[in-house]
Design an enzyme around this catalytic site. Structure first.
Site, PDB file in Angstrom:
ATOM      1  N   LYS A   1     -26.112 109.639 101.040  1.00  0.00           N
ATOM      2  CA  LYS A   1     -25.232 108.601 101.608  1.00  0.00           C
ATOM      3  C   LYS A   1     -23.796 108.748 101.094  1.00  0.00           C
ATOM      4  CE  LYS A   1     -27.983 105.544  99.817  1.00  0.00           C
ATOM      5  NZ  LYS A   1     -29.084 106.409  99.346  1.00  0.00           N
TER       6      LYS A   1
ATOM      7  N   GLY B   1     -26.951 105.942  92.666  1.00  0.00           N
ATOM      8  CA  GLY B   1     -26.185 107.073  92.153  1.00  0.00           C
ATOM      9  C   GLY B   1     -25.756 107.875  93.361  1.00  0.00           C
ATOM     10  N   HIS B   2     -24.485 107.758  93.735  1.00  0.00           N
ATOM     11  CA  HIS B   2     -23.985 108.422  94.939  1.00  0.00           C
ATOM     12  C   HIS B   2     -23.048 109.551  94.514  1.00  0.00           C
ATOM     13  CE1 HIS B   2     -24.827 104.592  97.543  1.00  0.00           C
ATOM     14  NE2 HIS B   2     -25.886 105.037  96.909  1.00  0.00           N
TER      15      HIS B   2
ATOM     16  N   GLN C   1     -29.721 102.708  97.948  1.00  0.00           N
ATOM     17  CA  GLN C   1     -31.174 102.936  98.075  1.00  0.00           C
ATOM     18  C   GLN C   1     -31.514 103.343  99.516  1.00  0.00           C
ATOM     19  OE1 GLN C   1     -30.242  99.695  96.225  1.00  0.00           O
ATOM     20  NE2 GLN C   1     -29.949 101.277  94.710  1.00  0.00           N
TER      21      GLN C   1
HETATM   22  P1  GDP Z   1     -27.199 109.205  97.710  1.00  0.00           P
HETATM   23  O1  GDP Z   1     -27.770 108.365  96.625  1.00  0.00           O
HETATM   24  O2  GDP Z   1     -27.842 108.942  99.030  1.00  0.00           O
HETATM   25  O3  GDP Z   1     -25.707 109.140  97.802  1.00  0.00           O
HETATM   26  O4  GDP Z   1     -27.577 110.711  97.336  1.00  0.00           O
HETATM   27  P2  GDP Z   1     -27.452 111.386  95.875  1.00  0.00           P
HETATM   28  O5  GDP Z   1     -26.045 111.638  95.577  1.00  0.00           O
HETATM   29  O6  GDP Z   1     -28.256 110.627  94.885  1.00  0.00           O
HETATM   30  O7  GDP Z   1     -28.267 112.726  96.110  1.00  0.00           O
HETATM   31  C1  GDP Z   1     -27.881 113.644  97.066  1.00  0.00           C
HETATM   32  C2  GDP Z   1     -27.614 114.982  96.349  1.00  0.00           C
HETATM   33  O8  GDP Z   1     -27.578 116.007  97.311  1.00  0.00           O
HETATM   34  C3  GDP Z   1     -26.264 115.035  95.661  1.00  0.00           C
HETATM   35  O9  GDP Z   1     -26.383 115.863  94.543  1.00  0.00           O
HETATM   36  C4  GDP Z   1     -25.351 115.657  96.708  1.00  0.00           C
HETATM   37  O10 GDP Z   1     -24.245 116.339  96.143  1.00  0.00           O
HETATM   38  C5  GDP Z   1     -26.297 116.622  97.342  1.00  0.00           C
HETATM   39  N1  GDP Z   1     -26.039 116.896  98.765  1.00  0.00           N
HETATM   40  C6  GDP Z   1     -25.644 116.036  99.735  1.00  0.00           C
HETATM   41  N2  GDP Z   1     -25.632 116.656 100.939  1.00  0.00           N
HETATM   42  C7  GDP Z   1     -26.026 117.927 100.703  1.00  0.00           C
HETATM   43  C8  GDP Z   1     -26.259 119.062 101.546  1.00  0.00           C
HETATM   44  O11 GDP Z   1     -26.119 119.009 102.757  1.00  0.00           O
HETATM   45  N3  GDP Z   1     -26.691 120.185 100.931  1.00  0.00           N
HETATM   46  C9  GDP Z   1     -26.908 120.280  99.601  1.00  0.00           C
HETATM   47  N4  GDP Z   1     -27.339 121.428  99.108  1.00  0.00           N
HETATM   48  N5  GDP Z   1     -26.706 119.236  98.780  1.00  0.00           N
HETATM   49  C10 GDP Z   1     -26.283 118.081  99.323  1.00  0.00           C
HETATM   50  P1  IMO Z   2     -29.388 105.530  95.757  1.00  0.00           P
HETATM   51  O1  IMO Z   2     -28.411 104.486  96.237  1.00  0.00           O
HETATM   52  C1  IMO Z   2     -33.497 106.488  94.735  1.00  0.00           C
HETATM   53  C2  IMO Z   2     -35.876 103.285  92.917  1.00  0.00           C
HETATM   54  C3  IMO Z   2     -36.311 103.455  91.482  1.00  0.00           C
HETATM   55  C4  IMO Z   2     -37.639 102.709  91.513  1.00  0.00           C
HETATM   56  C5  IMO Z   2     -37.335 101.547  92.443  1.00  0.00           C
HETATM   57  C6  IMO Z   2     -36.958 100.260  91.736  1.00  0.00           C
HETATM   58  O2  IMO Z   2     -28.810 106.534  94.850  1.00  0.00           O
HETATM   59  O3  IMO Z   2     -30.129 106.102  96.909  1.00  0.00           O
HETATM   60  P2  IMO Z   2     -34.765  99.466  90.460  1.00  0.00           P
HETATM   61  O4  IMO Z   2     -34.054 100.053  89.285  1.00  0.00           O
HETATM   62  O5  IMO Z   2     -33.933  99.359  91.696  1.00  0.00           O
HETATM   63  O6  IMO Z   2     -35.457  98.170  90.126  1.00  0.00           O
HETATM   64  O7  IMO Z   2     -35.950 100.517  90.778  1.00  0.00           O
HETATM   65  O8  IMO Z   2     -36.260 101.963  93.265  1.00  0.00           O
HETATM   66  N1  IMO Z   2     -34.422 103.401  93.156  1.00  0.00           N
HETATM   67  C7  IMO Z   2     -33.838 104.452  93.736  1.00  0.00           C
HETATM   68  N2  IMO Z   2     -34.361 105.627  94.159  1.00  0.00           N
HETATM   69  N3  IMO Z   2     -32.187 106.234  94.927  1.00  0.00           N
HETATM   70  C8  IMO Z   2     -31.662 105.040  94.531  1.00  0.00           C
HETATM   71  O9  IMO Z   2     -30.405 104.685  94.835  1.00  0.00           O
HETATM   72  C9  IMO Z   2     -32.485 104.101  93.874  1.00  0.00           C
HETATM   73  N4  IMO Z   2     -32.288 102.882  93.338  1.00  0.00           N
HETATM   74  C10 IMO Z   2     -33.487 102.452  92.916  1.00  0.00           C
HETATM   75  O10 IMO Z   2     -36.467 104.810  91.133  1.00  0.00           O
HETATM   76  O11 IMO Z   2     -38.605 103.508  92.128  1.00  0.00           O
HETATM   77 MG    MG Z   3     -28.655 108.551  94.755  1.00  0.00          MG
END
Ligand code: GDP
Ligand code: IMO
Ligand code: MG
Length: 432
Positions: free
Chosen positions: A16, A40-41, A225
């Site tokens: 996201k 964690g974005h 999430q």
């Molecule tokens: P979010 O929580 O939905 O914002 O996603 P996260 O940041 O937690 O996890 C997505 C991970 O995938 C991050 O490390 C991004 O840098 C990485 N990512 C996002 N899009 C792509 C993609 O198209 N290819 C690859 N290889 N990595 C990506």
């Molecule tokens: P983003 O925004 C993935 C999961 C936790 C656990 C459950 C409840 O980066 O996509 P909490 O701490 O919210 O009470 O935990 O939800 N969880 C996530 N999993 N991405 C997240 O956020 C999450 N935020 C919470 O691992 O299973």
């Molecule tokens: Mg994340």
């Protein structure tokens, strides 16, 4: 520009952050509306990788204003640290970040209660991020919480209120968990300091978002999430404590539904999940490890290895329908580049019956076995592709199948971490 809500279609971490950053150019507001620092974005900007937990991923677009909505639970220590860390890297935050006075505060006892409860549940735990999310929403629902607006109270009143809350929580800590008390006065003193630095950002959301409500300013709503972690509509109890699906954008901002515009779902080209709970298409052992290594599938908040599995059409359709998604982004296609063959769950088997619709109840989902359709791999790198026509044929057919089955157009395909590593397909992949 139409407003847009970006929502995770799976169990979080769909990418996201990358998508919000990639589509955020030119918007007036980027708004987080639920959750807290459990998110964690990850964003690549200015040649670096940033992980945001509270700040919206639009913060790297200098002209955008950022908003933390009333539906969030905010750890003020974390918020200050995140602002300082970005400002040290020359990303200006103060003056463009606004926080709803009605957003709730996460205090140290929420984190402590989160950890203790998880420890007490042992193997039956949720696997939370330990950020105090559940206990903070409990206090909100219990009408017992503190809110960002409390940081605007006169110093003595703020101190008194914090001390009262901590002493109250200390009773619960000692009675329920035999845990040591937290230092009420130290916490109150620290909050007074935080109140000074965060105070100027705290606003009445009704007034601050008037431009969005009246259609004069554009908004990008950034979900945290994913739909299957939604408090009401996810795989309860293995969920987070907020509405990650589209309704959260209304209750979490105070803006009426007509302000939402398009609802866009972000899906990984496969599936991951962190924490416990059912995951029908989960891969085990070496196969999971292979996707984990290729995709760098470790939690952006806790560093935990993410569980990995195949794309699940039943879960996907559920997310599309529940949110009324009008378009989709598929991320991390490149992670599948070296797979010889791919599987997609097209149905489940439960007690000898074939299911074609997602049985969201965790008890049922745990017993479901996926029925797969196999797709050939493509065996070549996709990260350099910028047009649909440049993607290998099998990759296009995989995406066409997902688009047709989910019933909403794929608007973009992410093939790498960078903002530009995206193939834009405004008309979908079948129409092209
Ligand atoms: P979010 O929580 O939905 O914002 O996603 P996260 O940041 O937690 O996890 C997505 C991970 O995938 C991050 O490390 C991004 O840098 C990485 N990512 C996002 N899009 C792509 C993609 O198209 N290819 C690859 N290889 N990595 C990506
Ligand atoms: P983003 O925004 C993935 C999961 C936790 C656990 C459950 C409840 O980066 O996509 P909490 O701490 O919210 O009470 O935990 O939800 N969880 C996530 N999993 N991405 C997240 O956020 C999450 N935020 C919470 O691992 O299973
Ligand atoms: Mg994340």
């Amino acid at each position: 520009m139409s407003n847009r809500v970006i929502i995770g279609g799976q169990w979080g971490d769909e990418g996201k952050g990358k998508i919000v950053d990639a589509v955020g150019e030119g918007v007036d507001w980027v708004i987080r509306y639920q959750g807290g620092a459990n998110a964690g974005h990850t964003i690549q900007a200015g040649g670096r990788e940033h992980v945001l937990h509270l700040l919206p991923s639009g913060v790297f677009h200098e002209k955008a204003r950022c908003f933390l909505g009333n539906g969030m639970v905010i750890d003020p220590w974390q918020l200050r640290d995140e602002i300082v860390a970005l400002e040290e890297q020359d990303v200006r935050v103060r003056g463009r970040l606004f926080v709803a006075a009605s957003a709730h505060l996460i205090l140290p006892y929420h984190r402590r209660l989160d950890e203790l409860r998880e420890a007490k549940l042992r193997r039956r735990n949720i696997g939370t991020t330990g950020r105090g999310i559940g206990p903070a929403y409990v206090d909100k629902a219990w009408r017992h919480g503190m809110r960002m607006g409390d940081l605007l109270l006169p110093k003595e009143n703020l101190e008194r209120k914090v001390i009262e809350k901590v002493l109250d929580a200390n009773e619960a800590l000692s009675e329920l968990y035999k845990s040591d008390p937290l230092p009420a006065e130290v916490i109150a003193e620290e909050l007074v300091v935080l109140a000074k630095s965060l105070g100027p950002m705290i606003v009445n959301p009704y007034e601050a978002l008037a431009g969005v409500r009246e259609g004069r300013e554009s908004a990008l709503f950034e979900g945290a999430q994913g739909t299957l972690l939604d408090f009401d509509h996810g795989t309860y109890p293995f969920v987070t404590s907020s509405n990650c699906s589209v309704g959260g954008a209304v209750t979490g901002t105070g803006l009426p539904p007509r302000c939402l515009g398009e609802v866009l779902g972000v899906f990984k080209a496969y599936c991951t999940r962190v924490g416990n709970g059912p995951f029908p298409t989960e891969l085990l052992a070496d196969e999971a490890e292979c996707l984990r290594q290729l995709g760098g599938e470790y939690g952006a908040t806790t560093g935990r290895p993410r569980r990995c599995g195949w794309f699940d059409l039943l879960a996907g359709r559920y997310a599309v329908d529940l949110n009324g998604m009008t378009g989709l982004y598929i991320t991390k296609l490149d992670v599948l580049d070296s797979q010889a063959a791919l599987q997609v769950a097209i149905a489940y088997e439960l007690d000898g019956q074939r299911l074609e619709s997602f049985p969201v109840r965790a008890e049922l989902l745990t017993r479901c076995r996926p029925v797969y359709r196999e797709f050939p791999g493509w065996g070549s790198a996709t990260t350099a592709c910028r047009r649909l026509a440049e993607l290998p044929g099998p990759a296009r057919r995989y995406l066409e199948f997902i688009e047709t089955s989910l019933g909403a157009p794929i608007r973009g395909i992410s093939v790498g971490r960078g903002r530009d590593e995206t193939i834009w397909t405004p008309n979908g992949v079948n129409a092209a």
